[in-house]
Design an enzyme around this catalytic site. Structure first.
Site, mmCIF file in Angstrom:
data_model
loop_
_atom_site.group_PDB
_atom_site.id
_atom_site.type_symbol
_atom_site.label_atom_id
_atom_site.label_comp_id
_atom_site.label_asym_id
_atom_site.label_seq_id
_atom_site.Cartn_x
_atom_site.Cartn_y
_atom_site.Cartn_z
ATOM 1 N N ASP A 259 0.874 -1.165 0.000
ATOM 2 C CA ASP A 259 0.000 0.000 0.000
ATOM 3 C C ASP A 259 0.920 1.227 0.000
ATOM 4 O O ASP A 259 2.105 1.144 0.363
ATOM 5 C CB ASP A 259 -0.944 0.006 1.219
ATOM 6 C CG ASP A 259 -2.133 0.960 0.984
ATOM 7 O OD1 ASP A 259 -2.076 1.784 0.050
ATOM 8 O OD2 ASP A 259 -3.128 0.882 1.743
HETATM 9 C C1 BGC Z 1 -4.858 3.532 0.068
HETATM 10 C C2 BGC Z 1 -4.997 2.578 -1.098
HETATM 11 C C3 BGC Z 1 -4.772 3.324 -2.388
HETATM 12 C C4 BGC Z 1 -3.401 3.976 -2.340
HETATM 13 C C5 BGC Z 1 -3.081 4.778 -3.584
HETATM 14 C C6 BGC Z 1 -3.561 4.301 0.021
HETATM 15 O O1 BGC Z 1 -3.526 5.288 0.997
HETATM 16 O O2 BGC Z 1 -4.935 2.811 1.274
HETATM 17 O O3 BGC Z 1 -6.260 1.985 -1.100
HETATM 18 O O4 BGC Z 1 -4.872 2.435 -3.455
HETATM 19 O O5 BGC Z 1 -3.361 4.868 -1.240
HETATM 20 O O6 BGC Z 1 -3.867 5.907 -3.644
#
Ligand code: BGC
Length: 788
Positions: A259
């Site tokens: 993530d």
């Molecule tokens: C979120 C993800 C997301 C990623 C990119 C993260 O903070 O938890 O779900 O895909 O950011 O934006």
């Protein structure tokens, strides 16, 4: 006729699943080509590949013609930044905003999820995106979860099935997905380091299962590792989660992407089987750490190679199958978004058939609530899509239904001020003069957001006051709710009708209009329980976290599993949703009432539309074990199908069940276990509206080794006819002394002794056996097998 595939036995699809015919040897991503590239890559180049280039793309290596891939959020529309190195908040390119996951799940329609996936895949292709960051299959453990709107359900089976269908749809268009957030990522509070303290059984039965189903059935190109720790280990650093379970047990062929900003220690991550760190902000610093770790032997190069090979396979394949000729057909997708939103509309209550609004019963319609002109249609955070257009309820009803009705609007509340009650009086006057009042209430945008959990499940006070006041002055009051997860409805008994519209995406307003005016017969069902009050919810005492520890104290008993076990009546149960017609269930039949764990059990049932209008019914199949060796939920969802039926029409639904559908996760054996015994199959219209039942008996064919330890209780051996003789052989004198006139086999052992661990018996037998003999006895028993 619908079928349900058996996820445990489903053949593994290759990573090419869904993409158009692909030959193997000439592929840029063939193993031969990857071998060639690997042999030409320097250590530095390999390391470069394991961290992103920037916000959204992977590192290209021009010298070797290795391209990059572009990733974008997800899940219910594209948040495609103008370039790979900008974040795309506010300036993202226009893209269709489909209903969010909690609406998608209310459709209970895997075919529809596949369609949405394909549309998303086309938009991604058209915008040059190779991998969509979704779907999210985390479990809705509490209605307070800030990201619940992005997730499907409280049920692992439903979440997994819908997730798999979404993935199949996207990937069929040559675009990858990232199944997120793996795993036990159920609070937003302190999400970057919270530790999910969840026991093995619960982890497997509930939190891993949706990922397992989606991986086994649909092979997402990537899985996104979570921010949080699970059982003390960061999601990006867990060999157990990333390699043992995901790759080895489930056969995952893709890559694990962190993530965004989740990586703490890249070396540790690569060692655990995490492939790609995203974004690549600090790559230039951390690359050196990885290079040094390989050079000084801290990280085996073979481990790095495994990760790099997987990345190359995905990157090369993604580029080869990318199809930039696909169109971002915004008009078609708007229509699809409306159709999907209408399938999600969940009619929670409709006393006296107040709905639908038809000309023969109503002429003057009062539409009340700012949502009618200022719609809430998605959630806050990384999933925010910038739609090319957003329908407004007042416009739609004016244009499409205005000819036949007098429709007037009152604002009722201000979205900018929760506690402003000054607009209520005007709204009440309008409602009192109308034949029916439609009150659009729900949660304002700031109530539901990534990064923050909700503090309560209440609507804004102004919405609750408004509903109370309207209900007092207009008997035909219909409340239309807009929210991404369960809310409390203290006025439930004073309004005859409640429609749950979820966060319906850019075309959600039209879907509400179609359902209210009866053009569409509502067919959504709750994928999450609505509690009466927050205090009734299973994780109430353990949500969100204390000192970063998220204690999953409710274990496998949450959602309907909790309300059923505790005999708590929810506001609206899991699976609930009404229709403008009625359905009758009949002829529940099974292929055999006795079956073994090697068999597939076929279950059929007939559903008939007994009303006057066409409609759709979600038929649900639950399984209950009558007497288990562990405490199990009362019932668990194991199949569902959505049927469309004309008046008087009947259709048969077929479900296929395998041993896994009867199993629980045995912590003792470290595996799924279906025990011999009686089970009940329950078929119905919701988890609390079971229409038909059938008992079946499972006979296991397994031979399992006993798994005792020196701490196993005396009782377990004494009460087992096979082991009792061995115990008598071990301690004949002491048993004899407990037997009165009989032999040792007749001994009467007090409960307090039966509940002592074996290792204490040198003490109780006054030295007849020693610790070594006890251990040898345990080892002998563990050589033996039994049938569960
Ligand atoms: C979120 C993800 C997301 C990623 C990119 C993260 O903070 O938890 O779900 O895909 O950011 O934006």
């Amino acid at each position: 006729m619908g079928t349900k595939s058996v996820y445990l036995t489903a053949a593994l699809l290759s990573i090419g699943a869904g993409a158009e015919a692909e030959s193997t040897d000439e592929q840029t991503w063939s193993e031969e080509n990857i071998d060639r590239l690997m042999s030409r890559m320097s250590l530095e180049e390999k390391v470069l590949l394991t961290s992103g280039r920037d916000a959204w793309s992977t590192q290209p290596i021009d010298r070797l013609d290795i391209p990059y891939i572009w990733m974008a959020d997800g899940p219910h529309g594209l948040r495609r930044a103008p370039s790979t190195d900008t974040w795309g908040y506010g300036d993202q390119l226009p893209a269709t905003c489909f209903p969010t996951a909690s609406a998608l799940s209310a459709t209970w329609d895997v075919g529809l999820l596949r369609e949405v996936g394909s549309a998303l895949g086309d938009e991604a292709s058209a915008l040059g995106v190779n991998m969509l960051l979704g779907p999210g299959v985390n479990i809705k453990r509490s209605p307070l979860g800030g990201r619940n709107f992005e997730y499907f359900s409280e049920d692992p089976y439903l979440s997994g099935k819908l997730g798999a269908a979404y993935i199949e749809g996207v990937q069929a268009r040559g675009v990858g997905t990232s199944l997120k957030h793996y795993v036990a990522n159920n609070v937003e509070t302190e999400r970057m380091w919270a530790n999910s303290d969840v026991d093995e059984r619960t982890l497997n039965e509930i939190y891993m299962t949706p990922f397992e189903i989606a991986v086994r059935e649909a092979q997402p190109w990537s899985v996104m590792a979570c921010y949080n720790r699970v059982q003390g280990v960061y999601g990006t650093q867990s060999p157990d989660m990333l390699t043992a379970r995901l790759k080895q047990d489930w056969g995952f062929e893709g890559i694990v992407v962190s993530d965004w900003d989740a990586v703490i220690d890249r070396v540790e991550g690569i060692r655990a089987g995490m492939h790609l760190e995203m974004p690549g902000k600090l790559g230039h610093l951390t690359n050196k750490m990885v290079i040094d770790a390989v050079k000084n032997g801290e990280l085996e190069e073979a481990q790095l190679d495994r990760v790099v090979r997987d990345i190359l396979r995905v990157v090369l394949r993604a580029n080869a199958v990318a199809d930039s000729t696909r169109a971002q057909d915004l008009d078609e997708h708007h229509k699809l978004a409306r159709r999907v939103a209408s399938e999600a509309i969940t009619l929670l209550k409709n006393d006296g058939a107040v709905l639908p609004v038809t000309r023969d019963r109503y002429r003057k319609i009062a539409v009340i609530g700012e949502f009618a002109v200022n719609p809430r249609y998605q959630g806050n955070g990384s999933s925010e899509v910038r739609p090319p257009r957003v329908d407004e309820f007042m416009d739609i009803v004016g244009q499409e239904y205005g000819e036949n009705f007098e429709i007037e609007y009152a604002q009722g509340y201000r979205l900018s001020d929760d506690a402003d009650f000054t607009l209520i009086d005007d709204a009440v006057r309008l409602a009192a003069e109308a034949d029916v009042a439609l009150v659009l209430a729900g949660l304002p945008l700031h109530y539901e957001s990534e990064g923050i959990d909700r503090l309560h499940i209440d609507l804004p006070p102004s919405h609750n006051h408004l509903v109370d006041a309207i209900a007092d002055s207009q008997p035909n009051t219909v409340v239309v709710l807009t929210n991404g997860s369960a809310v409390a409805t203290p006025w439930v008994d004073s309004v005859p009708s409640i429609v749950e519209a979820w966060l319906g995406g850019q075309a959600g307003a039209g879907a509400v209009a179609d359902a209210v005016f009866g053009k569409v017969n509502p067919s959504g069902k709750l994928a999450e329980t609505f509690p009466v009050r927050l205090e009734d919810t299973p994780a109430f005492l353990n949500f969100p976290a204390e000192d970063g520890e998220v204690l999953y104290g409710e274990r496998v008993f949450f959602g309907y599993r909790y309300y059923d076990k505790r005999k708590i009546v929810p506001l609206f149960p899991f699976g609930h949703g009404l229709s403008y017609t009625d359905f009758a269930y009949s002829n529940l039949e099974v292929s055999s009432e006795q079956f073994s764990d090697q068999d597939l059990l076929t279950v059929t049932v007939t559903v008939t539309n007994t009303g006057d209008v066409a409609g759709k019914e979600v038929v649900q199949l639950y399984v209950k074990e009558e007497e288990a060796s562990v405490l199990r939920p009362e019932i668990e969802l194991r199949g569902f199908d959505k049927l469309e039926l004309a008046p008087a029409e009947s259709k048969q639904v077929e479900f296929l069940l395998s041993a896994r559908d009867f199993a629980f996760y045995s912590t003792r054996h470290g595996r799924w276990l279906a025990e011999s015994g009686d089970f009940e199959l329950l078929v119905g219209a919701s988890s609390r509206d079971i229409r038909l039942r059938q008992r079946v008996t499972l006979q296991s064919t397994e031979k399992l080794n006993y798994q005792f330890s020196e701490y196993s209780f005396f009782r377990e051996f004494w009460s087992n006819p096979e082991l009792k003789p061995l115990l008598i052989e071990l301690m004949p004198e002491w048993l004899g002394s407990q037997a009165g006139d009989g032999g040792p086999g007749e001994a009467v052992i007090q409960d307090f002794l039966q509940d002592q661990p074996m290792i204490k018996f040198p003490h109780f037998t006054l030295g007849e056996v020693n610790a070594e003999q006890i251990r040898a006895f345990i080892a002998e028993c563990n050589e033996m097998t039994y049938t569960p």
